[in-house]
Design an enzyme around this catalytic site. Structure first.
Site, PDB file in Angstrom:
ATOM      1  N   CYS A   1       0.805  -1.221   0.000  1.00 24.87           N
ATOM      2  CA  CYS A   1       0.000   0.000   0.000  1.00 24.87           C
ATOM      3  C   CYS A   1       0.841   1.274   0.000  1.00 24.87           C
ATOM      4  O   CYS A   1       0.642   2.168  -0.840  1.00 24.87           O
ATOM      5  CB  CYS A   1      -0.974  -0.005   1.174  1.00 24.87           C
ATOM      6  SG  CYS A   1      -0.188   0.026   2.813  1.00 24.87           S
TER       7      CYS A   1
ATOM      8  N   HIS B   1      -5.755   1.851  -4.433  1.00 24.13           N
ATOM      9  CA  HIS B   1      -4.889   1.304  -3.389  1.00 24.13           C
ATOM     10  C   HIS B   1      -4.510  -0.133  -3.686  1.00 24.13           C
ATOM     11  O   HIS B   1      -5.122  -0.806  -4.513  1.00 24.13           O
ATOM     12  CB  HIS B   1      -5.557   1.406  -2.005  1.00 24.13           C
ATOM     13  CG  HIS B   1      -6.736   0.495  -1.803  1.00 24.13           C
ATOM     14  ND1 HIS B   1      -7.042  -0.071  -0.583  1.00 24.13           N
ATOM     15  CD2 HIS B   1      -7.685   0.049  -2.669  1.00 24.13           C
ATOM     16  CE1 HIS B   1      -8.127  -0.813  -0.687  1.00 24.13           C
ATOM     17  NE2 HIS B   1      -8.543  -0.752  -1.937  1.00 24.13           N
TER      18      HIS B   1
ATOM     19  N   HIS C   1      -2.588   1.125   6.786  1.00 24.47           N
ATOM     20  CA  HIS C   1      -2.974   1.068   5.375  1.00 24.47           C
ATOM     21  C   HIS C   1      -3.175   2.479   4.833  1.00 24.47           C
ATOM     22  O   HIS C   1      -3.533   3.401   5.577  1.00 24.47           O
ATOM     23  CB  HIS C   1      -4.258   0.252   5.192  1.00 24.47           C
ATOM     24  CG  HIS C   1      -4.593  -0.015   3.754  1.00 24.47           C
ATOM     25  ND1 HIS C   1      -3.782  -0.756   2.919  1.00 24.47           N
ATOM     26  CD2 HIS C   1      -5.640   0.393   2.987  1.00 24.47           C
ATOM     27  CE1 HIS C   1      -4.326  -0.809   1.713  1.00 24.47           C
ATOM     28  NE2 HIS C   1      -5.443  -0.122   1.731  1.00 24.47           N
TER      29      HIS C   1
END
Length: 396
Positions: A308, A368, A356
């Site tokens: 990420c 993402h 994240h």
């Protein structure tokens, strides 16, 4: 009458009916199948909801472990460069010390030949004239001073060099141990993920269908919230446009007095076409969009795969903006804004441990790299519920 009744057989009963012993196994199977269909555990086997929660939790743990691993890896890399620099310095110092040692040796030899550090009568006999004696005397005095300087420098450099070497070695050892621990933790999470996937693979067709329905419902709810956010942001932009039309003389001001929309951060970096940060945001989004479909891989920074924070770092690098490697640092690499003020190019962080991150592209959507086993994709920022959003940051 009661005295003439036969004794009850010992076989099992189902719904008040006596059953032959031969039918016991079949009835037991029916009961187990009924329990499975109703998602009621007959033993320690987790329910569908428990499996789903376990998998989600493990994915979050995996994401957190990845970011910690990335941070340790980056820190170790920097420390290794520092150690290499120190070792190069040590080598250079050692060479200088060896040269000084040789010079000291030559001094000792000269003293041995003359019998003293300062020329006496014997030395004068080697001089062809009083001027030669004077020159030799001055030379020996200078050599004695250089000798003392060399000794002092040798001791100082040796002490400092050894100290730096010990510090660098200890620091590298600590970082290496930490990295090893994180790799072990990462391996543990991978094993848990494998266990969860095994549980999922053992689900019945009916349970898999129910799981798919639950996921679809979550996606629909996330899409609904994204649409609400997009409508809210559009209303804010319209209000700001009207405000500027009604008071054009204020347009050259700070632009922070009209509404609660994204105007408060227009100077620090808006995505409005024509602004510098807006152009950079467009480049970052274009890069991220080009990565859609590439796999999520632990610690990857491209070009074939990403995690990420590796994706968001690479996206903004394409716009000539340097972001830190991990989420814990990226969250401090800009200005924090509210979710309602999010603009294309902003970073959206998730969960309390900031494990994240995604790149906001507008209308409540982001690009993402979700989790192991998934691919880079567009998704609602509410994909895991509104409460999972930690913060929104506009890169400086």
């Amino acid at each position: 009458m009661a005295s003439h009744r036969k004794s009850r057989p010992t076989g099992p009963r189902v719904a008040g009916i006596r059953t032959p012993a031969l039918a016991t196994a079949a009835l037991t199977s029916v009961a187990l199948l009924s329990q499975t269909a109703n998602a009621t555990p007959s033993d320690d086997r987790p329910t569908l909801e428990e499996v789903e929660k376990k998998v989600d939790d493990l994915y979050r743990q995996a994401g957190s472990a990845t970011e910690k691993y990335n941070a340790a890896k980056e820190k170790t890399s920097k420390q290794r460069k520092k150690v290499d620099t120190l070792l190069d310095d040590v080598a250079q110092r050692t060479q200088k010390l060896n040269d000084a040692r040789e010079e000291l040796g030559s001094f000792a030899s000269a003293q041995y030949r003359t019998g003293a550090s300062v020329p006496e009568t014997a030395t004068l006999l080697l001089a062809d004239s009083p001027q030669d004696y004077f020159d030799q005397n001055q030379l020996m005095n200078r050599l004695t001073g250089r000798q003392k300087t060399a000794v002092d420098d040798y001791v100082t450099q040796q002490s400092e060099t050894m100290k730096k070497r010990r510090e660098a070695t200890e620091s590298l050892r600590t970082l290496t141990d930490s990295q090893t621990d994180l790799k072990t933790a990462k391996s543990t999470v991978q094993k848990k993920l494998a266990t969860a996937r095994e549980l999922l693979s053992e689900l019945t067709a009916e349970e898999k269908a129910r799981l798919a329905a639950i996921e679809k419902k979550k996606q629909q709810e996330a899409a609904r919230k994204a649409a609400e956010l997009a409508k809210q942001q559009a209303a804010q932009e319209e209000a700001e446009r009207k405000r500027r039309e009604e008071a054009p003389e204020q347009e050259s001001g700070s632009g922070s007095s009209g509404g609660s929309g994204g105007t408060g951060s227009s100077e620090s970096g808006s995505s409005t076409p024509g602004t510098s940060n807006g152009t950079k945001a467009e480049k970052a989004i274009a890069f991220a969009r080009a990565q859609i479909g590439k796999p999520y891989v632990w610690g990857a920074t491209g070009p074939g795969s990403y995690d990420c924070s590796g994706l968001t770092q690479a996206a903004w690098k394409a716009a000539d903006v340097t972001l830190p490697r991990v989420t814990y640092d990226q969250v401090n690499a800009g200005t924090t804004v509210s979710v309602s003020q999010a603009q294309p190019g902003d970073l959206v962080f998730f969960y309390d441990d900031i494990s994240h991150v995604g790149l906001y592209i507008g209308d409540g959507m982001m690009i993402h790299a979700p989790k192991p086993g998934a691919y880079v994709r567009e998704e609602s920022i509410f994909y895991d519920g509104e409460s999972s959003i930690h913060s929104v940051v506009r890169p400086a």
